[in-house]
Design a protein around this motif. Structure first.
Motif, PDB file in Angstrom:
ATOM      1  N   LYS A 188      -2.602   2.670 -10.141  1.00  0.00           N
ATOM      2  CA  LYS A 188      -3.257   2.438 -11.439  1.00  0.00           C
ATOM      3  C   LYS A 188      -4.598   3.167 -11.501  1.00  0.00           C
ATOM      4  N   ASP A 189      -5.389   3.050 -10.443  1.00  0.00           N
ATOM      5  CA  ASP A 189      -6.695   3.732 -10.402  1.00  0.00           C
ATOM      6  C   ASP A 189      -6.514   5.253 -10.456  1.00  0.00           C
ATOM      7  N   TYR A 190      -5.552   5.744  -9.706  1.00  0.00           N
ATOM      8  CA  TYR A 190      -5.306   7.185  -9.669  1.00  0.00           C
ATOM      9  C   TYR A 190      -4.938   7.698 -11.063  1.00  0.00           C
ATOM     10  N   ASN A 191      -4.036   6.977 -11.721  1.00  0.00           N
ATOM     11  CA  ASN A 191      -3.556   7.430 -13.035  1.00  0.00           C
ATOM     12  C   ASN A 191      -4.618   7.361 -14.120  1.00  0.00           C
ATOM     13  N   THR A 192      -5.686   6.585 -13.891  1.00  0.00           N
ATOM     14  CA  THR A 192      -6.793   6.549 -14.856  1.00  0.00           C
ATOM     15  C   THR A 192      -7.940   7.462 -14.425  1.00  0.00           C
ATOM     16  N   GLY A 193      -7.706   8.240 -13.364  1.00  0.00           N
ATOM     17  CA  GLY A 193      -8.713   9.203 -12.916  1.00  0.00           C
ATOM     18  C   GLY A 193      -9.764   8.623 -11.985  1.00  0.00           C
ATOM     19  N   ASN A 194      -9.594   7.369 -11.568  1.00  0.00           N
ATOM     20  CA  ASN A 194     -10.558   6.746 -10.666  1.00  0.00           C
ATOM     21  C   ASN A 194     -10.098   6.971  -9.221  1.00  0.00           C
ATOM     22  N   PHE A 195     -10.270   8.222  -8.757  1.00  0.00           N
ATOM     23  CA  PHE A 195      -9.712   8.616  -7.466  1.00  0.00           C
ATOM     24  C   PHE A 195     -10.414   7.941  -6.292  1.00  0.00           C
ATOM     25  N   HIS A 196     -11.709   7.690  -6.414  1.00  0.00           N
ATOM     26  CA  HIS A 196     -12.441   7.028  -5.335  1.00  0.00           C
ATOM     27  C   HIS A 196     -11.898   5.620  -5.090  1.00  0.00           C
ATOM     28  N   ASN A 197     -11.638   4.886  -6.172  1.00  0.00           N
ATOM     29  CA  ASN A 197     -11.081   3.539  -6.031  1.00  0.00           C
ATOM     30  C   ASN A 197      -9.665   3.578  -5.461  1.00  0.00           C
ATOM     31  N   ALA A 198      -8.891   4.587  -5.883  1.00  0.00           N
ATOM     32  CA  ALA A 198      -7.533   4.735  -5.366  1.00  0.00           C
ATOM     33  C   ALA A 198      -7.573   4.931  -3.851  1.00  0.00           C
ATOM     34  N   VAL A 199      -8.505   5.779  -3.397  1.00  0.00           N
ATOM     35  CA  VAL A 199      -8.654   6.016  -1.960  1.00  0.00           C
ATOM     36  C   VAL A 199      -8.989   4.718  -1.236  1.00  0.00           C
ATOM     37  N   LYS A 200      -9.892   3.931  -1.816  1.00  0.00           N
ATOM     38  CA  LYS A 200     -10.306   2.664  -1.176  1.00  0.00           C
ATOM     39  C   LYS A 200      -9.105   1.730  -0.998  1.00  0.00           C
ATOM     40  N   HIS A 201      -8.301   1.570  -2.059  1.00  0.00           N
ATOM     41  CA  HIS A 201      -7.140   0.679  -1.976  1.00  0.00           C
ATOM     42  C   HIS A 201      -6.137   1.188  -0.949  1.00  0.00           C
TER      43      HIS A 201
ATOM     44  N   VAL B  35       1.880  10.498  -7.308  1.00  0.00           N
ATOM     45  CA  VAL B  35       1.785   9.360  -6.395  1.00  0.00           C
ATOM     46  C   VAL B  35       3.081   8.558  -6.475  1.00  0.00           C
ATOM     47  N   VAL B  36       3.419   7.901  -5.358  1.00  0.00           N
ATOM     48  CA  VAL B  36       4.705   7.206  -5.287  1.00  0.00           C
ATOM     49  C   VAL B  36       4.514   5.744  -4.957  1.00  0.00           C
ATOM     50  N   SER B  37       5.437   4.910  -5.445  1.00  0.00           N
ATOM     51  CA  SER B  37       5.387   3.467  -5.206  1.00  0.00           C
ATOM     52  C   SER B  37       5.978   3.141  -3.842  1.00  0.00           C
ATOM     53  N   ALA B  38       5.527   2.036  -3.301  1.00  0.00           N
ATOM     54  CA  ALA B  38       6.070   1.576  -2.017  1.00  0.00           C
ATOM     55  C   ALA B  38       7.423   0.925  -2.244  1.00  0.00           C
ATOM     56  N   GLN B  39       8.322   1.120  -1.291  1.00  0.00           N
ATOM     57  CA  GLN B  39       9.649   0.497  -1.379  1.00  0.00           C
ATOM     58  C   GLN B  39       9.681  -0.858  -0.673  1.00  0.00           C
ATOM     59  N   THR B  40       8.710  -1.077   0.212  1.00  0.00           N
ATOM     60  CA  THR B  40       8.654  -2.345   0.945  1.00  0.00           C
ATOM     61  C   THR B  40       7.883  -3.367   0.117  1.00  0.00           C
ATOM     62  N   PRO B  41       8.484  -4.522  -0.224  1.00  0.00           N
ATOM     63  CA  PRO B  41       7.866  -5.487  -1.137  1.00  0.00           C
ATOM     64  C   PRO B  41       6.440  -5.904  -0.769  1.00  0.00           C
ATOM     65  N   ASN B  42       6.176  -6.180   0.510  1.00  0.00           N
ATOM     66  CA  ASN B  42       4.856  -6.703   0.863  1.00  0.00           C
ATOM     67  C   ASN B  42       3.770  -5.627   0.880  1.00  0.00           C
ATOM     68  N   VAL B  43       4.154  -4.390   0.608  1.00  0.00           N
ATOM     69  CA  VAL B  43       3.177  -3.295   0.546  1.00  0.00           C
ATOM     70  C   VAL B  43       2.745  -3.059  -0.896  1.00  0.00           C
ATOM     71  N   THR B  44       3.530  -3.544  -1.815  1.00  0.00           N
ATOM     72  CA  THR B  44       3.407  -3.137  -3.217  1.00  0.00           C
ATOM     73  C   THR B  44       2.022  -3.344  -3.809  1.00  0.00           C
ATOM     74  N   ALA B  45       1.388  -4.491  -3.593  1.00  0.00           N
ATOM     75  CA  ALA B  45       0.151  -4.830  -4.299  1.00  0.00           C
ATOM     76  C   ALA B  45      -0.942  -3.775  -4.139  1.00  0.00           C
ATOM     77  N   LEU B  46      -1.314  -3.448  -2.922  1.00  0.00           N
ATOM     78  CA  LEU B  46      -2.389  -2.482  -2.710  1.00  0.00           C
ATOM     79  C   LEU B  46      -1.985  -1.083  -3.175  1.00  0.00           C
ATOM     80  N   VAL B  47      -0.740  -0.712  -2.901  1.00  0.00           N
ATOM     81  CA  VAL B  47      -0.275   0.615  -3.311  1.00  0.00           C
ATOM     82  C   VAL B  47      -0.283   0.744  -4.824  1.00  0.00           C
TER      83      VAL B  47
END
Length: 325
Positions: free
Chosen positions: A30-43, A13-25
């Motif tokens: 974080k959810d993806y890296n802890t294996g919580n894929f459903h939450n990652a999809v929601k965000h 997974v990759v981080s957003a380069q646009t500052p105002n996108v960062t929070a949700l991405v």
């Protein structure tokens, strides 16, 4: 059996380069890296709605959604997200990333049993009878070459080799995989594993050819095909061994698991010729059980457990038959 691991070389997974996108991405990461894929999809789905008029942002979000959907085994959603990512990266003229997304989409199609669609994305056309190919400029292979994208090249060539293996053109598959091996040695464990599969598939074909020659009474051809089959099985064994060791050394758990399962399967299928001895076979089973415990909960882990159970059952049946004969 189910494919355990895709051939993705840039599947993080990759981080957003646009500052105002960062929070949700970032929360999705974080959810993806802890294996919580459903939450990652929601965000990330929330991020898509919020940034729908910003293709630079939605390209990143769609790319990440692809990874999460694949972890959840939702291939249809992954295809939709990849297609959107290709569109979005194209809109912001990030052509190198368009090529990479085409390779990922090709991988999904191969996993779904549609290798010809994969080849169309990777090269644009099938090899002719002379085995000569000129890939189209908008294909993943040519884009990676144009931008000197080494990881993109090895991924496109590797997936292309796998696709040719799936349509039964093993010589062409081996050719592409050897080229991939020379491009970018850092991902050698993936290419080596694919080479093992290609040589194993060609060995199985040559076994069938030997059997046909036997039935036709052409014993010289039977011996020739049998010998070639054994040589290919030995090559497959060596490539699977090297792939598994490299993956283990680099702590690539998924790739190590795939290599171990391929070794176990090869041992089961070549029991008569003893390409793999009993000690190595049993060690591979034990190692696979240990590695399985280290995998995060996901569709990949479920498929790996199913494959391992199937192979263990198959091995026990072979031993029982041997004792009864």
């Amino acid at each position: 059996m189910t494919t355990l691991l895709t051939y993705l070389l840039f599947g993080q997974v990759v981080s957003a380069q646009t500052p105002n996108v960062t929070a949700l991405v970032e929360q999705g990461i974080k959810d993806y890296n802890t294996g919580n894929f459903h939450n990652a999809v929601k965000h990330w789905e929330d991020a898509l709605i919020k940034y729908k008029n910003n293709p630079a942002a939605t390209a990143v979000v769609n790319e990440n959604l692809t990874r999460a959907y694949q972890q959840l085994g939702e291939n249809k959603a992954a295809i939709a997200s990849l297609s959107a990512a290709i569109r979005d990266y194209g809109a912001v003229a990030n052509i190198q990333q368009v090529g990479r997304m085409k390779s990922e989409l090709a991988q999904v199609y191969s996993n779904l049993g549609q290798p010809r669609k994969a080849i169309a994305l990777l090269c644009g056309q099938l090899a002719d009878k002379s085995q000569k190919i000129e890939c189209t400029p908008d294909s993943a292979t040519q884009i990676a070459t144009k931008y000197n994208d080494k990881s993109g090249q090895v991924a496109a060539l590797g997936i292309l080799g796998e696709a040719y293996r799936l349509i039964g053109n093993y010589d062409q598959a081996i050719k592409y995989l050897h080229v991939a091996q020379q491009v970018y040695p850092a991902y050698d464990f993936l290419v080596l594993n694919s080479l093992g599969n290609a040589y194993k598939s060609r060995a199985q074909l040559r076994e069938l050819q030997a059997d046909s020659a036997n039935k036709a009474g052409i014993y010289s051809k039977e011996n020739e095909f049998t010998q070639k089959s054994i040589e290919d099985y030995k090559q497959a064994h060596q490539y699977f061994q090297k792939s598994t060791k490299l993956a283990s050394d680099q702590k690539q758990t998924l790739a190590e698991m795939r290599g171990l399962l391929n070794l176990i399967q090869l041992g089961s299928q070549t029991n008569k010729n003893k390409v793999i001895n009993d000690r190595e076979f049993n060690q591979s089973v034990n190692d696979a059980l240990k590695v399985l415990e280290l995998l995060p909960d996901s569709a990949t882990k479920v498929y790996g457990a199913i494959d391992l159970a199937y192979l263990q059952s198959d091995a026990k049946e072979l031993c029982k038959n041997k004792l009864n004969n």
